[in-house]
Design an enzyme around this catalytic site. Structure first.
Site, mmCIF file in Angstrom:
data_model
loop_
_atom_site.group_PDB
_atom_site.id
_atom_site.type_symbol
_atom_site.label_atom_id
_atom_site.label_comp_id
_atom_site.label_asym_id
_atom_site.label_seq_id
_atom_site.Cartn_x
_atom_site.Cartn_y
_atom_site.Cartn_z
ATOM 1 N N HIS A 31 -94.340 60.691 -23.404
ATOM 2 C CA HIS A 31 -95.447 59.555 -23.901
ATOM 3 C C HIS A 31 -96.733 59.873 -23.122
ATOM 4 C CE1 HIS A 31 -93.629 58.304 -20.276
ATOM 5 N NE2 HIS A 31 -94.410 57.528 -20.133
ATOM 6 N N ARG A 32 -96.332 60.439 -22.098
ATOM 7 C CA ARG A 32 -97.794 60.976 -21.430
ATOM 8 C C ARG A 32 -97.328 62.470 -20.988
ATOM 9 N NH1 ARG A 32 -99.449 56.560 -21.803
ATOM 10 N NH2 ARG A 32 -99.849 55.006 -20.207
ATOM 11 N N LYS A 84 -93.217 65.933 -16.169
ATOM 12 C CA LYS A 84 -93.454 66.384 -14.819
ATOM 13 C C LYS A 84 -92.106 66.425 -14.026
ATOM 14 C CE LYS A 84 -95.983 68.039 -11.608
ATOM 15 N NZ LYS A 84 -95.160 68.652 -10.816
ATOM 16 N N LYS A 121 -89.839 57.033 -12.340
ATOM 17 C CA LYS A 121 -90.585 57.204 -11.150
ATOM 18 C C LYS A 121 -91.977 57.239 -11.655
ATOM 19 C CE LYS A 121 -88.275 60.340 -8.753
ATOM 20 N NZ LYS A 121 -87.873 61.687 -7.944
ATOM 21 N N ASP A 157 -97.304 54.685 -11.244
ATOM 22 C CA ASP A 157 -98.228 54.795 -11.999
ATOM 23 C C ASP A 157 -98.932 56.058 -11.988
ATOM 24 O OD1 ASP A 157 -98.936 52.466 -13.506
ATOM 25 O OD2 ASP A 157 -99.764 51.222 -11.935
ATOM 26 N N LYS A 204 -87.263 67.718 -15.790
ATOM 27 C CA LYS A 204 -86.541 68.280 -14.632
ATOM 28 C C LYS A 204 -85.934 69.577 -14.806
ATOM 29 C CE LYS A 204 -85.687 67.083 -10.293
ATOM 30 N NZ LYS A 204 -86.362 66.174 -9.284
ATOM 31 N N SER A 217 -98.199 65.427 -6.283
ATOM 32 C CA SER A 217 -98.202 66.552 -7.165
ATOM 33 C C SER A 217 -99.142 66.155 -8.170
ATOM 34 C CB SER A 217 -96.714 66.647 -8.189
ATOM 35 O OG SER A 217 -95.861 67.493 -7.316
#
Ligand code: GLU
Length: 472
Positions: free
Chosen positions: A67-68, A72, A96, A101, A108, A365
């Protein structure tokens, strides 16, 4: 590591915890399912010649949400890695990022390997080959999928991955942003190595600022002198314990490692224990405390705070009834199983959940990724201007009052923030903000009994919002 408890896999354990939050929300089941499920999983097997023989390695990269973008999450080198573990960890990354935000999806990866069995050169060849496989399949890219360090990997592996990607795509001006957790000299950001441990410290500091919540957990006062047990003296555990002892006066009464635990009611010296572990591969023989052969039994020692900072599934239904901590801060991912979580809650033990407590790594990160896209270190533009402004303020004060400004104030005013200051400030702010949201929602919705459920409700609300906004 297929089963964690009562026949539940790690993946199921995470999903059951999310279901507890969903049960308190009115989310359309279709959206809830879309949020919970893994978008895609890659499994690769590739041969590498090691000492004259061809060895086959197997790795995974799971993308839990998109969705974003980028999605990551870390890359783990361990013999515990399998598909369901990677999927569970990818799901945790989604929640997380939402909680703190960070505008990323969750992902992963892992390679089934014991890195101790290979030389630096061999690991370099294995990592470069793994990076090529990930990139060829679209699971390594600055815009869509950005790995980071995790168990068994660090700056070194990230530098190899970045370099491999850069050679494959020299025309990609943002190539360095394909991975975070790189050495500072190779595009990393100051403060990333210690970020997860620093985040654990900031999470505890923030919890101790909320007296009502603190007292409800049976604790009071400050972090100073609080008896704390740490499991895992790796990157996260070491940094968390170092900052908490050196800066907040926490007392680490026991440290648990794979080969046993060290117990010292007067406090284990973290730096010395870490040095011993690095030079001897474990805690056995460390003179700074009593050695306990059955390390995990030390999880059951009485303490104020317990910080599991090693791996998943260490507190299960078999030891949960014996845990004697007042507060558990989950620095590792998934250290408490679903069933153990229920037992601990019923026993009134407060748990600060992994998806919040260990989010410091991905927060920093995010800063590193932004730094790579901007091609400039934080603070470079404004630092000297801030310093000049500070000096003018000092001069103005001195001229109007006719008195000298104390040296420590004048020094602090006329020092512009460097990259590390800015990274720490951004991390601290993210951890405070997220904790405040968790506390707020609990006070508005008394049916949310625990911090984990509160954190998941917040994450699910944000995720549902973005799924609805996109118009799934
Ligand atoms: N491996 C870390 C985690 O589990 C960091 C992930 C990242 O920085 O992308 O949160």
């Amino acid at each position: 590591m297929a089963e964690v408890t009562s026949g539940l896999t790690f993946r199921q354990s995470v999903d059951h915890m999310v279901d507890r939050a969903l049960a308190l929300m009115e989310l359309e089941p279709g959206i809830a399912n879309a949020i919970k499920s893994c978008t895609s999983v890659l499994q690769v097997s590739f041969p590498v010649e090691i000492r004259g023989k061809v060895e086959l390695f197997t790795g995974w990269r799971a993308v839990h949400s998109i969705h974003r973008l980028p999605s990551k999450g870390g890359l783990r080198y361990s013999e515990s890695v399998d598909q369901q573990e990677v999927e569970a960890l990818a799901a945790l990354m989604t929640y997380k990022c939402a909680i703190v935000d960070v505008p990323f999806g969750g992902s992963k990866g892992g390679l089934y390997i014991n890195p101790d069995n290979y030389s630096r050169e061999e690991l370099k060849r294995i990592t470069r080959r793994f990076a090529r496989e990930l990139s060829a399949a679209g699971f390594l890219n600055p815009a869509t999928n950005v790995p980071a360090p995790d168990m068994g990997t660090g700056q070194r592996e990230m530098a190899w991955i970045a370099d491999t990607y850069k050679h494959l795509y020299p025309e990609d001006v943002n190539a360095l942003a394909c991975v975070t957790g790189k050495p500072v000299a190779h595009g990393g950001v100051n403060g990333r190595t210690e970020a997860t441990g620093r985040g654990v410290q900031y999470a505890l500091q923030e919890f101790f600022r909320h007296k009502e919540e603190l007292n409800a957990s049976g604790l009071d006062g400050s972090l100073e002198g609080k008896n704390t047990i740490l499991q895992g003296l790796g990157n996260v555990g070491y940094h968390a314990a170092k900052f908490l002892t050196e800066e907040d006066g926490v007392k680490i009464t026991a440290i648990i490692e794979q080969d046993g635990a060290v117990y010292n009611p007067d406090g284990v010296h973290v730096e010395e224990a870490y040095y011993h572990r690095c030079s001897h591969g474990g805690l056995k023989g460390f003179a700074g405390g009593e050695f306990i052969e059955d390390g995990t039994s030390a999880l059951e020692l009485e303490c104020d705070i317990l910080i599991p900072a090693a791996i998943e599934g260490v507190i299960t239904e078999s030891n949960a009834p014996n845990i004697r901590a007042k507060l558990i801060a989950e620095a590792a991912n998934g250290p408490i199983t679903f069933e153990a979580d229920r037992i601990l809650r019923n026993r009134g033990i407060t748990i600060l959940p992994d998806a919040y407590v260990n989010a410091g790594g991905v927060v920093v990160s995010y800063f590193e990724w932004i730094r790579n896209l901007s091609h400039m270190r934080f603070g470079r533009i404004e630092r000297r201007l801030d310093e000049a402004r500070g000096r003018h303020v000092v001069r103005a004060l001195e001229e109007t009052t006719g008195r000298k400004v104390p040296e420590w104030i004048s020094n602090s005013l006329s020092r512009g923030a460097d990259e590390l200051d800015l990274v720490r400030s951004g991390l601290d702010d993210s951890m405070r903000q997220a904790m405040q949201e968790i506390i707020d929602i609990r006070s508005r919705k008394p049916e949310i009994e625990d911090f984990r459920t509160a954190a998941y409700v917040i994450a699910l609300q944000k995720l549902a919002r973005s799924y609805l906004d996109i118009g799934v």
